[in-house]
Design an enzyme around this catalytic site. Sequence first.
Site, PDB file in Angstrom:
ATOM      1  CG  ASP A 219      -2.439   0.501   0.875  1.00 33.60           C
ATOM      2  OD1 ASP A 219      -2.133   1.709   0.281  1.00 33.60           O
ATOM      3  OD2 ASP A 219      -3.513   0.050   1.314  1.00 33.60           O
ATOM      4  N   GLY A 245       4.513   1.636  -1.728  1.00 32.86           N
ATOM      5  CA  GLY A 245       4.674   1.777  -3.148  1.00 32.86           C
ATOM      6  C   GLY A 245       3.216   2.159  -3.500  1.00 32.86           C
ATOM      7  CG  ASP A 246       1.465   5.207  -7.107  1.00 33.02           C
ATOM      8  OD1 ASP A 246       0.239   4.239  -7.665  1.00 33.02           O
ATOM      9  OD2 ASP A 246       1.230   6.277  -7.312  1.00 33.02           O
ATOM     10  CG  PHE A 247      -1.800  -0.198  -6.895  1.00 37.24           C
ATOM     11  CD1 PHE A 247      -2.528   0.676  -7.567  1.00 37.24           C
ATOM     12  CD2 PHE A 247      -2.547  -0.913  -6.039  1.00 37.24           C
ATOM     13  CE1 PHE A 247      -3.584   1.400  -7.374  1.00 37.24           C
ATOM     14  CE2 PHE A 247      -3.774  -0.238  -5.601  1.00 37.24           C
ATOM     15  CZ  PHE A 247      -4.356   0.643  -6.398  1.00 37.24           C
ATOM     16  CG  HIS A 265     -14.761  -0.437  -5.731  1.00 36.86           C
ATOM     17  ND1 HIS A 265     -15.699  -0.563  -4.860  1.00 36.86           N
ATOM     18  CD2 HIS A 265     -13.771   0.123  -4.854  1.00 36.86           C
ATOM     19  CE1 HIS A 265     -15.483  -0.449  -3.740  1.00 36.86           C
ATOM     20  NE2 HIS A 265     -14.210  -0.009  -3.546  1.00 36.86           N
TER      21      HIS A 265
END
Length: 357
Positions: A219, A245-247, A265
């Site tokens: 996350d 991290g940034d996915f 979503h």
Amino acid sequence: MNHPRVPSSEERTSSVTTHTSLSDASSPEGLIRLGTAFCDAKILLSALELDLFSTLAAKPRTLPELSDALGLHPRGARDFVTALVTLGVLEADGELFRNSPAADRFLDRGKKSYAGGFLERANSMLYPAWTHLTDALRTGEPQVKGKDGDIVAQMADSREHLDQFLTMMDSLNSQVAPKLAAAFDWASRTDFVDVGGARGNLSALLIDRHPHLTAQVFDLPHVAPAFDDHMKRLGTQDRISFTGGDFFADPMPSGQVLVMGHVLHNWSAEQRLGLIRKAYEAVEPGGALLVYDRMVDERPADLVNLLISLDMLLVTHGGSEYSVEECRDWMTEAGFARTEAKVLSNTDSLVIGHKEG
């Protein structure tokens, strides 16, 4: 691409009545009742905001005692408390008021079974945003305040926003975790990665059911301190690790199983496909991707999930609910050799993508 169909909401064996309309819409009285259903919601949300249920969990109280404890003005107190009795979340015994069994179990903040996190978030963010639904329907833009409607940026800047979001996620995944623990063959796996796993609550609950597993939560970096605190409280810090991290910008950690629950979503269809492709790369050969969300049927009959989809309109830049069929097609396009779908709960569907060994 056609896949075997997962049962629709109408076919699910459930007695939950909230999957249908809230009231009779065939008469003027019914239409007026439907148009003022927001009053019921706000009565419950205000009771939670006042911490009424935690107060009554300590002991039943008379109306003056409860008013004193909550700081209620006498003008509205009796109607407010009587309305809560009528709604079924309080019980009256002579002059004493107490929580209903369900309210005592799920709305008392002092209990581990507390499920009010989503309602807290609904009160502070969703309820105000829904007053601007007409604007959202005309513009397609989110209606939350601050950071141009960017709730992710809000959470990065405010520990209050972050804590509220994490409490909401805990309350949601606490309901899903036991079902997810039973819906997949975890016995043949040793580890999993929870993508967008917040402070690790779902991971901890899955490991509690399957003690042979280890987990990694992926996350945003600013979630790490909350993750550390939560793992220490649960005593799972040695079995669940955190990777920040940034996915969208960073590769996802690899694992035998990747889980993406209540994540896709939040994003547009194009972004969902991109995330599933990244997940495919991270899943080890022979592994699986598990996606669960409040998916909608091709011909939706589930009011609850339609409302959640409209929530996404109001609080995100491209999010909505989506169908099981769409999710399976994205997985197939990303490279998964086989997909399957299951009903996970009264509201959630699970889609599993299997990667070749």
